[in-house]
Design a protein around this motif. Structure first.
Motif, PDB file in Angstrom:
ATOM      1  N   LEU A   5       0.842  -1.207   0.000  1.00 32.86           N
ATOM      2  CA  LEU A   5       0.000   0.000   0.000  1.00 32.86           C
ATOM      3  C   LEU A   5       0.868   1.245   0.000  1.00 32.86           C
ATOM      4  O   LEU A   5       0.604   2.215  -0.715  1.00 32.86           O
ATOM      5  N   LYS A   6       1.941   1.180   0.800  1.00 37.41           N
ATOM      6  CA  LYS A   6       2.844   2.324   0.906  1.00 37.41           C
ATOM      7  C   LYS A   6       3.458   2.619  -0.470  1.00 37.41           C
ATOM      8  O   LYS A   6       3.493   3.759  -0.933  1.00 37.41           O
ATOM      9  N   GLN A   7       3.896   1.530  -1.131  1.00 40.70           N
ATOM     10  CA  GLN A   7       4.503   1.711  -2.454  1.00 40.70           C
ATOM     11  C   GLN A   7       3.512   2.306  -3.440  1.00 40.70           C
ATOM     12  O   GLN A   7       3.842   3.216  -4.201  1.00 40.70           O
ATOM     13  N   LEU A   8       2.274   1.797  -3.353  1.00 39.94           N
ATOM     14  CA  LEU A   8       1.237   2.323  -4.251  1.00 39.94           C
ATOM     15  C   LEU A   8       1.033   3.810  -4.003  1.00 39.94           C
ATOM     16  O   LEU A   8       0.939   4.609  -4.935  1.00 39.94           O
ATOM     17  N   ALA A   9       0.992   4.182  -2.728  1.00 39.26           N
ATOM     18  CA  ALA A   9       0.767   5.593  -2.381  1.00 39.26           C
ATOM     19  C   ALA A   9       1.889   6.454  -2.929  1.00 39.26           C
ATOM     20  O   ALA A   9       1.664   7.515  -3.516  1.00 39.26           O
ATOM     21  N   ILE A  10       3.130   5.948  -2.776  1.00 42.11           N
ATOM     22  CA  ILE A  10       4.276   6.722  -3.279  1.00 42.11           C
ATOM     23  C   ILE A  10       4.184   6.870  -4.794  1.00 42.11           C
ATOM     24  O   ILE A  10       4.339   7.970  -5.344  1.00 42.11           O
ATOM     25  N   ALA A  11       3.878   5.757  -5.463  1.00 35.79           N
ATOM     26  CA  ALA A  11       3.772   5.797  -6.927  1.00 35.79           C
ATOM     27  C   ALA A  11       2.719   6.799  -7.373  1.00 35.79           C
ATOM     28  O   ALA A  11       2.932   7.598  -8.285  1.00 35.79           O
ATOM     29  N   ALA A  12       1.561   6.798  -6.681  1.00 40.54           N
ATOM     30  CA  ALA A  12       0.481   7.720  -7.037  1.00 40.54           C
ATOM     31  C   ALA A  12       0.917   9.158  -6.853  1.00 40.54           C
ATOM     32  O   ALA A  12       0.673  10.021  -7.701  1.00 40.54           O
TER      33      ALA A  12
ATOM     34  N   MET B   1      -4.952 -15.741   0.106  1.00 43.01           N
ATOM     35  CA  MET B   1      -3.901 -15.151  -0.742  1.00 43.01           C
ATOM     36  C   MET B   1      -4.487 -14.750  -2.087  1.00 43.01           C
ATOM     37  O   MET B   1      -4.234 -13.661  -2.596  1.00 43.01           O
ATOM     38  N   ARG B   2      -5.327 -15.675  -2.639  1.00 45.79           N
ATOM     39  CA  ARG B   2      -5.947 -15.430  -3.924  1.00 45.79           C
ATOM     40  C   ARG B   2      -6.812 -14.178  -3.878  1.00 45.79           C
ATOM     41  O   ARG B   2      -6.768 -13.318  -4.758  1.00 45.79           O
ATOM     42  N   TYR B   3      -7.587 -14.039  -2.779  1.00 48.48           N
ATOM     43  CA  TYR B   3      -8.480 -12.884  -2.644  1.00 48.48           C
ATOM     44  C   TYR B   3      -7.684 -11.603  -2.484  1.00 48.48           C
ATOM     45  O   TYR B   3      -8.050 -10.562  -2.983  1.00 48.48           O
ATOM     46  N   ARG B   4      -6.572 -11.753  -1.740  1.00 45.34           N
ATOM     47  CA  ARG B   4      -5.770 -10.558  -1.518  1.00 45.34           C
ATOM     48  C   ARG B   4      -5.229 -10.027  -2.848  1.00 45.34           C
ATOM     49  O   ARG B   4      -5.230  -8.829  -3.103  1.00 45.34           O
ATOM     50  N   SER B   5      -4.775 -10.947  -3.713  1.00 43.80           N
ATOM     51  CA  SER B   5      -4.223 -10.466  -4.990  1.00 43.80           C
ATOM     52  C   SER B   5      -5.331  -9.851  -5.845  1.00 43.80           C
ATOM     53  O   SER B   5      -5.132  -8.848  -6.528  1.00 43.80           O
ATOM     54  N   LEU B   7      -7.935  -8.351  -4.645  1.00 43.79           N
ATOM     55  CA  LEU B   7      -8.212  -7.064  -4.008  1.00 43.79           C
ATOM     56  C   LEU B   7      -7.208  -6.017  -4.484  1.00 43.79           C
ATOM     57  O   LEU B   7      -7.564  -4.883  -4.824  1.00 43.79           O
ATOM     58  N   LEU B   8      -5.939  -6.432  -4.527  1.00 46.87           N
ATOM     59  CA  LEU B   8      -4.902  -5.493  -4.956  1.00 46.87           C
ATOM     60  C   LEU B   8      -5.106  -5.084  -6.406  1.00 46.87           C
ATOM     61  O   LEU B   8      -4.899  -3.927  -6.760  1.00 46.87           O
ATOM     62  N   LYS B   9      -5.531  -6.055  -7.248  1.00 40.63           N
ATOM     63  CA  LYS B   9      -5.788  -5.723  -8.646  1.00 40.63           C
ATOM     64  C   LYS B   9      -6.872  -4.662  -8.744  1.00 40.63           C
ATOM     65  O   LYS B   9      -6.755  -3.688  -9.485  1.00 40.63           O
ATOM     66  N   PHE B  10      -7.956  -4.854  -7.963  1.00 36.59           N
ATOM     67  CA  PHE B  10      -9.051  -3.889  -7.976  1.00 36.59           C
ATOM     68  C   PHE B  10      -8.583  -2.534  -7.469  1.00 36.59           C
ATOM     69  O   PHE B  10      -8.931  -1.495  -8.010  1.00 36.59           O
ATOM     70  N   LEU B  11      -7.768  -2.589  -6.398  1.00 35.65           N
ATOM     71  CA  LEU B  11      -7.272  -1.346  -5.814  1.00 35.65           C
ATOM     72  C   LEU B  11      -6.445  -0.593  -6.851  1.00 35.65           C
ATOM     73  O   LEU B  11      -6.593   0.627  -7.016  1.00 35.65           O
ATOM     74  N   SER B  12      -5.599  -1.324  -7.588  1.00 42.09           N
ATOM     75  CA  SER B  12      -4.736  -0.659  -8.574  1.00 42.09           C
ATOM     76  C   SER B  12      -5.591  -0.047  -9.684  1.00 42.09           C
ATOM     77  O   SER B  12      -5.348   1.091 -10.120  1.00 42.09           O
ATOM     78  N   ALA B  13      -6.633  -0.797 -10.120  1.00 38.57           N
ATOM     79  CA  ALA B  13      -7.527  -0.246 -11.142  1.00 38.57           C
ATOM     80  C   ALA B  13      -8.246   0.985 -10.598  1.00 38.57           C
ATOM     81  O   ALA B  13      -8.389   1.999 -11.293  1.00 38.57           O
TER      82      ALA B  13
END
Lengths: 323, 253
Positions: A5-12, B1-5, B7-13
Motif C-alpha cells: 500500500l505504501k509503495q502504491l501511495a508513493i507511486a500515485a 492469498m488469492r483474494y488478496r491479490s 483485491l490489490l488488482k481492484f485497488l490498482s484499477a
C-alpha cells in the motif's frame, strides 16, 4: 500488504506531481506550435517571425507531426499559440481558445484521371481523401452539398503527396490535393490528368489561435506577432518574391535544400495569384466563411446563422494591427 | 492469498481510474475527458456496434501477422537454437528488427508494399516476430544438458531428442514468447492504422480527434488496452493449463 500500500501511495504521489509539473505555466518566451515541419508553405510565417523578433518578440517553436497534436498541445497549455482550425474543439470541448489570424485558405484542388472532366462527373464515383473528418473530407462534404452529388466510396490516405502518387500509379481515379501538389502533378505529367474546376472558398485551412486568457494577458506580444504577420502578408501580395529575398539564410527555412528554396518564388507567386492568402488576415469575412463552411462540413453543429463569431474569433489584435 | 491479490488488482484499477477521473475534472487539458465521460462514449460505441465493425477491420492484419510470425518465428527460433552457424547468420537480423524505430520505417514499407493490407501485416510481423524468434532460440539453447545427455544415453536419435526432450522443455518459454509477440503485434496493428491508412480502431481514434470528440477517442484507446489485457490473460490461462506439468517437474528439480 502494508508495504505494498505504501509503495502504491508513493507511486500515485509521484504520478500526480509529475502531471502537475508538466502542465505548470512557463513564463518568458512564447511557445509556438507548428502543425508541420518547416517547409515552403510556412516560409511566409517564418519571415513574419523574423520581423516580430526585430520588434522585440521572444519566441520558440516546436513542430508537431500533425495539426490535431498541435491543437491538443495548446488545449493542455503546453504550447501558447499555434496553427489549426480548432472549430470542433471550441464548440464540442468548449475549449476557451480563439482564432486571431487566418494564415491560409482552404485552397484544395480536385484532380482526376481523364475519366472525369467536371465535379458533377464524380457523382457516385469513389474518391481518395486525407482522413475521415479531416480538411479534404470536409471539402468533399461541401462539394456534395453545393453540386447536389454524392461521392461513392471514400478511402483515405494521409498526405497530398501520397495521394498524387496513388493517382499517378492508377490506384485511384479522383482525389483532392493541395496547391503545391497540384502544381507538381501538372508539371510532372502535363495534361495526363484533369484539374476539375472548383468554386471559390474563403474559409480557413490554417489559422493562428491561442487560449483567450493567454491572448489577453500577453496582448503586447500578440499585437507584435499579428502586426508582423499583416506586414509580411501585405508585402507578399505586392511582391511575392519578397519571401525568398528576405528569408534568413540561417533560419529553419533558409536551411532547407536549395531545390526547395528555388521553388519559393514560384510557389508564392502561384499562391498569391490563386488567392491562398488573405492580405488582411481574414478577420470577419474569414470568420463568417468559416462558420458556414465548417457547419456544412459537419465540424460545427447548429444553424450557422445562430453561431456567434465572438465564440470563435478574437478580432482585437487584427483590428489594432490594421490601424 | 488469492483474494488478496484480487483485491490489490481492484485497488490498482481504482487508483488508476480515480486519478484519471480527477485529472479530467481539474481538467489537465480541454482535450482530456474524465473517466466517466470516456466510459459513456465507450458504451455508445459498443451499443452502436461501431467498435465491433472497427475491430473486424483491425483484427485482419493482426491475426494474419501473428499467425505468420508464430509459424515462421518458432521455426526460425528452433533452427537458431539448434545450430550455431544459423545463429550467426540469422540472429542479428532479428536483433536489428527488434531495435529498429518502426514508425520511421513505415514510409519505406509503404513505398515497397503500398497502402493495403500487406504493409500492415508487415508492421505486425516486424513487431511480433523478433520476440518470438529470440525467445524460442533462447529456450531451446537453455534445455537442461542433463536431460539431453540422458536421451543420448538411451540411444535416442537427434530427432527423438528434439521432439521428445528439447521441444517439451522449451515450450513454456516459447509460449511466453508467443504471448509477448501477440502484445507486440497489437501495438503494430494500431500503429499501422494510425500511420498508414486510418481504418478500424485507428480510424475511430483519428476521426474522433479531428472532430474533437475526445471522450470517444479515449474510449477507443481504452478498448484496445482492454482487449489486449483480456486476450493476454486468456493466453496466460491456456499457458497455465498446458504447461502445469513441466513446470512442476522443474520446481522439484
Amino acid at each position: 500488504m502494508r508495504n505494498t500500500l505504501k509503495q502504491l501511495a508513493i507511486a500515485a504521489t509521484i504520478a500526480i506531481s509529475a502531471m502537475a509539473f508538466s502542465t505548470s505555466a512557463y513564463a518568458g518566451k512564447i511557445r509556438i506550435a507548428l502543425s508541420e515541419t518547416p517547409s515552403d508553405e510556412v516560409a511566409a510565417f517564418f519571415l513574419a517571425l523574423d520581423r516580430a523578433k526585430t520588434m522585440g518578440l521572444d519566441y520558440e517553436w516546436t513542430a508537431f507531426a500533425d495539426e490535431e497534436l498541435a491543437i491538443q498541445a495548446i488545449l493542455s497549455g503546453q504550447m501558447d499559440i499555434g496553427f489549426g482550425t480548432p472549430y470542433s474543439a471550441m464548440q464540442r470541448a468548449k475549449a476557451p481558445v480563439r482564432i486571431i489570424f487566418q494564415l491560409s485558405k482552404l485552397k484544395f484542388f480536385p484532380v482526376s484521371s481523364k475519366k472525369y472532366s467536371k465535379l458533377q462527373d464524380l457523382d457516385g464515383e469513389p474518391i481518395l481523401l486525407h482522413s475521415r473528418g479531416g480538411g479534404t473530407d470536409s471539402i468533399a462534404n461541401v462539394i456534395e452539398a453545393r453540386m447536389g452529388i454524392k461521392f461513392g466510396k471514400r478511402s483515405y490516405v494521409p498526405g497530398s503527396a501520397n495521394r498524387i502518387v496513388a493517382l499517378i500509379a492508377g490506384q485511384t481515379d479522383a482525389t483532392i490535393v493541395d496547391l503545391s501538389n497540384k502544381n507538381k502533378l501538372v508539371k510532372q505529367t502535363g495534361n495526363e490528368f484533369n484539374v476539375l474546376p472548383m468554386f471559390e472558398v474563403d474559409a480557413s485551412d490554417e489559422a493562428l489561435f491561442a487560449n483567450l486568457d493567454w491572448i489577453k494577458a500577453n496582448a503586447k506580444d500578440v499585437d507584435i506577432f499579428v502586426q508582423a504577420l499583416v506586414s509580411v502578408y501585405q508585402d507578399m501580395h505586392r511582391d511575392p518574391t519578397i519571401i525568398r529575398r528576405e528569408t534568413n539564410p540561417d533560419g529553419p527555412i533558409g536551411q532547407l535544400p536549395k531545390e526547395v528554396l528555388d521553388e519559393l518564388d514560384g510557389f508564392y507567386t502561384d499562391a498569391v495569384a490563386g488567392g491562398l492568402y488573405d492580405p488582411n488576415g481574414g478577420g470577419k469575412k474569414a470568420a463568417m466563411a468559416d462558420l458556414e463552411w465548417y457547419s456544412n462540413a459537419g465540424q460545427l453543429t447548429g444553424d450557422p446563422a445562430n453561431l456567434k463569431i465572438s465564440d470563435f474569433w478574437y478580432m482585437k489584435p487584427l483590428e489594432r494591427a490594421k490601424q | 492469498m488469492r483474494y488478496r491479490s484480487l483485491l490489490l488488482k481492484f485497488l490498482s484499477a481504482f487508483i488508476l481510474f480515480g486519478s484519471w477521473e480527477i485529472a479530467g475534472r481539474i481538467p489537465v487539458s480541454f482535450a482530456f475527458p474524465t473517466f466517466i465521460e470516456s466510459m459513456v462514449a465507450f458504451w455508445v460505441l459498443l451499443v452502436e456496434g461501431t467498435l465491433f465493425v472497427a475491430y473486424a477491420e483491425t483484427l485482419k492484419p493482426l491475426v494474419v501477422g501473428v499467425l505468420i510470425s508464430a509459424i515462421l518465428g518458432i521455426g526460425i527460433g528452433l533452427s537458431i537454437g539448434l545450430s550455431r552457424k544459423f545463429d550467426w547468420l540469422v540472429s542479428p537480423i532479428f536483433i536489428v528488427m527488434q531495435t529498429a524505430p518502426l514508425a520511421a520505417l513505415i514510409p519505406l514499407l509503404i513505398m515497397v508494399y503500398g497502402i493495403g493490407l500487406t504493409s500492415k501485416v508487415f508492421v505486425v510481423c516486424i513487431m511480433a516476430m523478433p520476440v518470438i524468434v529470440l525467445n524460442t532460440s533462447g529456450a531451446v539453447r537453455n534445455t537442461p544438458v542433463s536431460m539431453i545427455e540422458m536421451g543420448q544415453a538411451y540411444l535416442g536419435t537427434r530427432l527423438d531428442i528434439i521432439l521428445k526432450i528439447i521441444l517439451p522443455a522449451a515450450s513454456p518459454i516459447i509460449f511466453a514468447g508467443l504471448r509477448l509477440g501477440v502484445s507486440a503485434g497489437f501495438i503494430g496493428a494500431i500503429l499501422a492504422e494510425l500511420k498508414i491508412t486510418p481504418t478500424g480502431v485507428g480510424d475511430i481514434i483519428s476521426y474522433s480527434r479531428s472532430i474533437a470528440d475526445y471522450p470517444s477517442m479515449y474510449a477507443a484507446i481504452f478498448s484496445i488496452i482492454l482487449l489486449a489485457v483480456v486476450f493476454l490473460n486468456l493466453l496466460e490461462q491456456i499457458e497455465n493449463i498446458l504447461f502445469k506439468g513441466p513446470r512442476q517437474v522443474y520446481a522439484s528439480e
